[in-house]
Design an enzyme around this catalytic site. Structure first.
Site, mmCIF file in Angstrom:
data_model
loop_
_atom_site.group_PDB
_atom_site.id
_atom_site.type_symbol
_atom_site.label_atom_id
_atom_site.label_comp_id
_atom_site.label_asym_id
_atom_site.label_seq_id
_atom_site.Cartn_x
_atom_site.Cartn_y
_atom_site.Cartn_z
ATOM 1 N N CYS A 38 105.097 42.491 99.719
ATOM 2 C CA CYS A 38 106.097 43.557 99.557
ATOM 3 C C CYS A 38 105.596 44.788 100.300
ATOM 4 O O CYS A 38 104.416 44.887 100.641
ATOM 5 C CB CYS A 38 106.287 43.891 98.078
ATOM 6 N N CYS A 50 106.288 48.077 99.118
ATOM 7 C CA CYS A 50 106.346 49.317 98.336
ATOM 8 C C CYS A 50 104.986 49.942 98.049
ATOM 9 O O CYS A 50 104.875 51.157 97.926
ATOM 10 C CB CYS A 50 107.138 49.120 97.052
ATOM 11 N N LYS A 104 114.757 38.811 90.264
ATOM 12 C CA LYS A 104 114.000 40.020 89.941
ATOM 13 C C LYS A 104 114.964 41.170 89.686
ATOM 14 O O LYS A 104 115.767 41.530 90.551
ATOM 15 C CB LYS A 104 113.058 40.357 91.101
ATOM 16 N N ARG A 126 115.459 51.347 92.994
ATOM 17 C CA ARG A 126 115.465 50.072 93.714
ATOM 18 C C ARG A 126 116.751 49.268 93.478
ATOM 19 O O ARG A 126 116.783 48.071 93.706
ATOM 20 C CB ARG A 126 114.265 49.233 93.272
ATOM 21 N N GLU A 167 120.863 33.909 93.309
ATOM 22 C CA GLU A 167 119.614 34.247 94.016
ATOM 23 C C GLU A 167 118.643 33.062 94.006
ATOM 24 O O GLU A 167 117.994 32.772 95.010
ATOM 25 C CB GLU A 167 118.940 35.455 93.364
ATOM 26 N N LYS A 190 111.700 37.539 86.559
ATOM 27 C CA LYS A 190 110.905 38.724 86.243
ATOM 28 C C LYS A 190 111.800 39.885 85.868
ATOM 29 O O LYS A 190 112.773 40.117 86.574
ATOM 30 C CB LYS A 190 110.083 39.057 87.494
HETATM 31 C C1 PBG Z 1 106.287 44.895 94.152
HETATM 32 C C2 PBG Z 1 106.095 44.441 92.759
HETATM 33 C C3 PBG Z 1 106.341 45.121 91.574
HETATM 34 C C4 PBG Z 1 105.878 44.304 90.544
HETATM 35 C C5 PBG Z 1 105.417 43.148 91.135
HETATM 36 N N1 PBG Z 1 105.576 43.244 92.505
HETATM 37 C C6 PBG Z 1 106.883 46.482 91.327
HETATM 38 C C7 PBG Z 1 108.304 46.784 91.584
HETATM 39 O O1 PBG Z 1 109.072 45.958 92.038
HETATM 40 O O2 PBG Z 1 108.641 47.942 91.365
HETATM 41 C C8 PBG Z 1 105.870 44.637 89.090
HETATM 42 C C9 PBG Z 1 104.789 43.997 88.290
HETATM 43 C C10 PBG Z 1 104.584 44.600 86.944
HETATM 44 O O3 PBG Z 1 105.301 45.525 86.505
HETATM 45 O O4 PBG Z 1 103.664 44.121 86.265
HETATM 46 N N2 PBG Z 1 107.589 45.126 94.544
#
Ligand code: PBG
Length: 327
Positions: A119, A121, A194, A216, A232, A247
């Site tokens: 990712c 971010c 997600k 987001r 998805e 998730k």
């Molecule tokens: C990256 C990512 C995130 C998490 C996993 N990969 C953060 C998000 O999407 O903001 C969250 C994992 C967690 O909260 O334990 N994008």
């Protein structure tokens, strides 16, 4: 009393209860999320996630050794770079934090299994999961960078890559890139289902990845929707995802069951930072029994249909399995 069927008959002793258990789980299906950061001699506790740390590469071995001793052999690596920029260049730098961590980890722990979170971010100065065009995250431009990131992870030794950005078409883009470079056998676990969730709050503290503006919601899913999650999941299977993830976990177990029913690949569930933080905080106040809550949350994810479980409690769960409390 004239009663033939007595459900309590099967609950009479521990042996019997264990014999008829419907949900079995083992350590081999646990995945532990681990944060690596730039710097030396660092082991920083994450304030909103007591018991979880950011490790510099030189400290990584201590953490991995403990995990291995506990029987947790699968790791999901997250990187926290020293510098961030507009295009997240440290995400795909050959000497980026995750790439260096992988080389070190694979050298000392060849029998462990390393998955990487793919990712942008954690690496972008604006904290969004892709490159920007104005204030919009530009999908197709981002795919190139995600593919480059995944490739750089695999070249550094990653056993599996896990895109978590929620850009459209990223699984196919990554698959094509890996295949073209000769990594046809490297699996992709897609964070397919997600949701845009407040449960990621503590993670964003840990990774310094809170978006500088906006949220987001233009790429992660609206939590009112469940059929969209199925869409998805199916799309990502068609794009070549080998494993599908749902998730967060706790508030989304309906999605685990739903996805499990329609795909024929393994389903993983990620019990995220906010779930961990809530249990820790309540336990610290003496309001809940931490171990029992942790076990119930884990078993519920498996009962819902999860085959793999990502959790900050992996080590403690492994111990509970050894002690016969669950599993
Ligand atoms: C990256 C990512 C995130 C998490 C996993 N990969 C953060 C998000 O999407 O903001 C969250 C994992 C967690 O909260 O334990 N994008």
């Amino acid at each position: 009393m004239d009663m033939i069927i007595r459900p309590r008959r099967l609950r009479g002793s521990e042996n019997l209860r264990k014999m008829v258990r419907e949900t079995r789980m083992d350590k081999a299906s646990l995945i532990y999320p681990l944060f690596v950061m730039d710097g030396v001699n660092c082991k920083e506790e994450i304030p909103s996630m007591p018991g979880q740390y950011r490790y510099s590469v030189d400290q990584l071995s201590f953490a991995l050794e403990e995990l291995q001793k506990a029987g947790v052999t699968n790791i999901m690596l997250f990187g926290i770079p020293a510098v961030k920029d507009e295009v997240g260049s440290q995400a795909y730098a050959a000497d980026g934090i995750v790439q260096r961590a992988l080389k070190e980890a694979k050298k000392h722990f060849p029998e462990m299994y390393f998955i990487t979170d793919v990712c942008m971010c954690e690496y972008t100065s604006h904290g969004h999961c892709g490159v920007l065009c104005g204030h919009e995250v530009e999908n197709d431009q981002t795919l190139k960078l995600l593919s480059q990131t995944a490739l750089s992870h695999v070249e550094a030794g990653a056993d599996m890559v896990a895109p978590s950005d929620m850009m459209d078409g990223r699984v196919l883009a990554i698959r094509n890139t890996l295949d073209a470079q000769g990594f046809k056998e490297t699996p992709i676990m897609s964070y397919a289902v997600k949701y845009a969730s407040a449960f990621y709050g503590p993670f964003r503290d840990a990774a310094g990845s809170t978006p500088a503006f906006g949220d987001r919601k233009s790429y992660q899913m609206d939590f009112h929707n469940s059929r969209e999650g199925v869409k998805e999941a199916l799309l990502d299977v068609d794009e070549g995802a080998d494993i599908i993830m749902v998730k967060p976990a706790m508030s989304y177990l309906d999605m685990v069951t739903k996805v499990r029913d329609v795909v024929n690949v393994p389903v993983a569930t990620y019990s995220v930072s906010g779930e961990y933080a809530m249990v820790k905080a309540a336990a610290a106040n003496g309001w809940v029994d931490e171990e029992r809550i942790m076990c119930e949350m884990a078993v519920a994810a498996y009962r819902a249909g999860s085959q793999l479980y990502l959790t900050y409690y992996a080590k403690e769960l492994a111990r509970c399995m050894d002690e016969g409390k669950i599993g």
